[in-house]
Design an enzyme around this catalytic site. Structure first.
Site, PDB file in Angstrom:
ATOM      1  CD  GLU A  40     -22.192   2.876  -6.413  1.00  0.00           C
ATOM      2  OE1 GLU A  40     -20.915   2.959  -6.449  1.00  0.00           O
ATOM      3  OE2 GLU A  40     -23.597   3.752  -6.537  1.00  0.00           O
ATOM      4  NE  ARG A  58     -14.526   9.667  -5.183  1.00  0.00           N
ATOM      5  CZ  ARG A  58     -13.511   9.856  -6.335  1.00  0.00           C
ATOM      6  NH1 ARG A  58     -13.505  10.369  -6.870  1.00  0.00           N
ATOM      7  NH2 ARG A  58     -14.178   8.458  -7.205  1.00  0.00           N
ATOM      8  CG  ASP A  72     -19.328  -0.035  -4.252  1.00  0.00           C
ATOM      9  OD1 ASP A  72     -18.638  -0.127  -3.613  1.00  0.00           O
ATOM     10  OD2 ASP A  72     -19.400   1.756  -4.677  1.00  0.00           O
ATOM     11  CB  CYS A  96     -17.812   7.849 -12.898  1.00  0.00           C
ATOM     12  SG  CYS A  96     -19.188   7.056 -11.326  1.00  0.00           S
ATOM     13  CG  HIS A 124      -2.117  -0.583   0.853  1.00  0.00           C
ATOM     14  ND1 HIS A 124      -2.594  -1.649   1.951  1.00  0.00           N
ATOM     15  CD2 HIS A 124      -2.521  -1.599  -0.418  1.00  0.00           C
ATOM     16  CE1 HIS A 124      -3.484  -2.317   1.409  1.00  0.00           C
ATOM     17  NE2 HIS A 124      -3.048  -1.962   0.195  1.00  0.00           N
TER      18      HIS A 124
END
Length: 548
Positions: free
Chosen positions: A429, A295, A453, A500, A188
């Site tokens: 989603e 967002r 998702d 998206c 990560h």
């Protein structure tokens, strides 16, 4: 000159002095105790503090590198809250009447040893995240502040390893490159370095790193090479590579002002995703044709009270006006039990991804949702605006949303406030939304497919769970078929369909998406010109099969 080799994580050329960061490790000593319950309480308190710290990192990462990368810290929260880990620590304390630090070290060794036995390198790389979490818990048990890199000038950061949290807290303006002795290209930390656009190499074969502190060096991120006190010949070679990289980036600037149109004439709208208004200059610099996903979560996170209508209105208005007539698609609040805020009431959920999130939470908190809708409606009078609703999986949800929009318009009219008439979109989603897409299209002006998702719900694989990485495959035939079904349903009802999610930015998938009929791709702003160049290179007149 000394030349060291490592594994490339992110390309780029850097020159500068070396700053060696040594976190240092303290031996954990066993201390007998007559009060094991006190030690258990110390452990539990430290876990609570660790979870709060990780939540703050998650919110900061969301603003810097996007929600998808921020889930790194959501995953770390899961490790901190792992019931098995807690049981092991408590059992060790009770059985051995020892201090919590020593019990955690023993439980952590067992925990990471199990992961180390896994054959898959992707999964083994998650060991670093486990160790990072354990360090944080130990820090909070001792109430010490963990040492982090403090940089006073731009440097090449050399370290045995740095954690994801340390990476996201770095001052990007002062980090020319990252060179790690350990680490993994799949870690990560590596993912975050790449997202922050910092040249990075890992597993570098440096023997005595402390001796290199303060020396001049060069980094070739693409080849994984680290040069200490490089010769003039090496410097010249690196500068030439640097020139070629800049030339490539300059060539992309030739795409500015051009249409995102294939050779056979198919026009694809290339939009940008943004996290905050601070992303707007990048969107305009990269000549995105609009904003495909704004967002709004940043307005709600890292604060103690709900953002009022006027505050929200001002932010939305400024972004819309800043796009100077180009389309702006704003997504309503998409948080839930996995990303909580203190002023909303929650019931703890074992599986937040399947629980109160997105539109579900907004419909459960209608008065607060009305505040956002009113702000969005008012701001929509300043430009070309669409409002998009996340996690819609049934017709009654979008019907209820439409009723609330009418209610918001009525209130605004009574208050004498101007408002526009924005288009309304639905995020696809879930498989359920795909199956009933034709019915949903009756209530929408467009669809936008959220592939992140959609992938996890289709494959029943939690994308925040590291053990599921090998199953969370966005290229799975089932996911691609659902994308195709959505496009066909949308077009049958006369509405455009975009993507998206992260998959939209994968240039190896661009031709397939165009052949499937996708009308719009919304991606991180920095990748817009590369995608436009890819689209303009394609001729999609011949039919080909699906798949990557």
């Amino acid at each position: 000159m000394k030349e060291y080799r490592g594994k490339s994580v992110h390309e780029g050329i850097a020159f500068g002095s070396v700053c060696f960061f040594d976190r240092g490790y303290t031996d954990i000593v066993r201390v007998d105790t007559a009060y094991p319950q006190i030690e258990i309480k110390r452990f539990e308190t430290a876990v609570t503090k660790t979870v709060l710290e990780l939540q703050e990192l998650c919110e900061k990462a969301g603003l810097l590198v996007g929600d998808e990368k921020a889930e790194i810290f959501e995953m770390q929260k899961m490790i901190a809250l792992d019931d098995l880990l807690a049981e092991d620590v408590k059992k060790y304390i009770l059985d051995n009447s020892c201090n919590a630090e020593y019990a955690l070290s023993k439980a952590a060794n067992d925990y990471t040893a199990r992961i180390s036995l896994l054959e898959d390198e992707l999964l083994r790389a998650r060991n670093e995240d486990c160790l990072d979490v354990f360090r944080k818990i130990l820090k909070h048990m001792s109430n010490d502040e963990a040492e982090e890199p403090v940089l006073k000038q731009p440097v090449i950061l050399l370290a045995t390893d740095i954690s994801p949290g340390e990476t996201i807290n770095l001052d990007k303006e002062k980090v020319l490159a990252i060179v790690l002795l350990g680490g993994s290209e799949y870690s990560h930390t590596a993912i975050l370095a790449k997202s922050l656009d910092i040249p990075c190499i890992v597993q570098t074969d440096v023997i005595c790193p402390a001796n290199l502190h303060g020396k001049e060096a060069g980094v070739d991120g693409k080849e994984g090479l680290f040069y200490v006190e490089p010769t003039e010949e090496i410097i010249t070679e690196l500068k030439e590579k640097q020139r070629q990289i800049r030339k490539r980036l300059q060539n992309l600037q030739n795409m500015v002002g051009l249409e995102s149109r294939t050779k056979d004439g198919r026009l694809i709208r290339v939009f940008a995703n943004i996290e905050t208004p601070d992303d707007l200059p990048k969107v305009k610099e990269q000549d995105a044709e609009g904003i495909g996903l704004f967002r709004t979560e940043f307005l709600y996170l890292s604060r103690s009270i709900y953002p009022e209508e006027e505050e929200q209105f001002a932010v939305y208005r400024d972004v819309i006006a800043g796009m100077e007539g180009r389309p702006v698609i704003i997504r309503t609040l998409d948080i839930g039990a996995d990303k909580t805020v203190p002023y909303l009431s929650y019931v703890k959920e074992d599986n937040p991804a399947m629980g109160m999130r997105g539109i579900r939470l907004c419909l459960a908190q209608k008065q607060l949702f009305l505040i956002q809708l009113k702000a969005l409606l008012r701001a929509s009078s300043y430009g070309n605006v669409s409002i998009m609703f996340p996690m819609i999986s049934s017709v009654w949800e979008i019907q209820t949303v439409n009723e609330l929009i009418l209610e918001a318009k009525k209130i605004l009219t009574e208050e004498g406030k101007n408002f526009g008439n924005p288009k309304m979109g639905i995020m696809i989603e879930t498989p359920a939304a795909v199956v009933i897409a034709e019915e949903l299209a009756e209530y929408a002006d467009f669809f936008s497919i959220g592939t992140n998702d959609l992938t996890q719900y289709t494959l029943a694989a939690d994308r925040t769970n590291p053990a599921m990485d090998i199953y969370t495959n966005p290229y799975h035939e089932a996911v691609l078929r659902l994308i195709e079904m959505t496009v066909k349903s949308g077009h049958k009802k006369g509405i455009p369909v975009g993507i998206c999610g992260d998959l939209a930015a994968d240039l190896t998938m661009t031709e397939l998406f165009i052949r499937l009929g996708v009308d719009e791709l919304s991606i991180p702003a920095g990748k817009v010109l590369s995608l436009r160049k890819k689209i303009r290179s394609l001729d999609c007149t011949e039919k080909k099969g699906k798949g990557k």
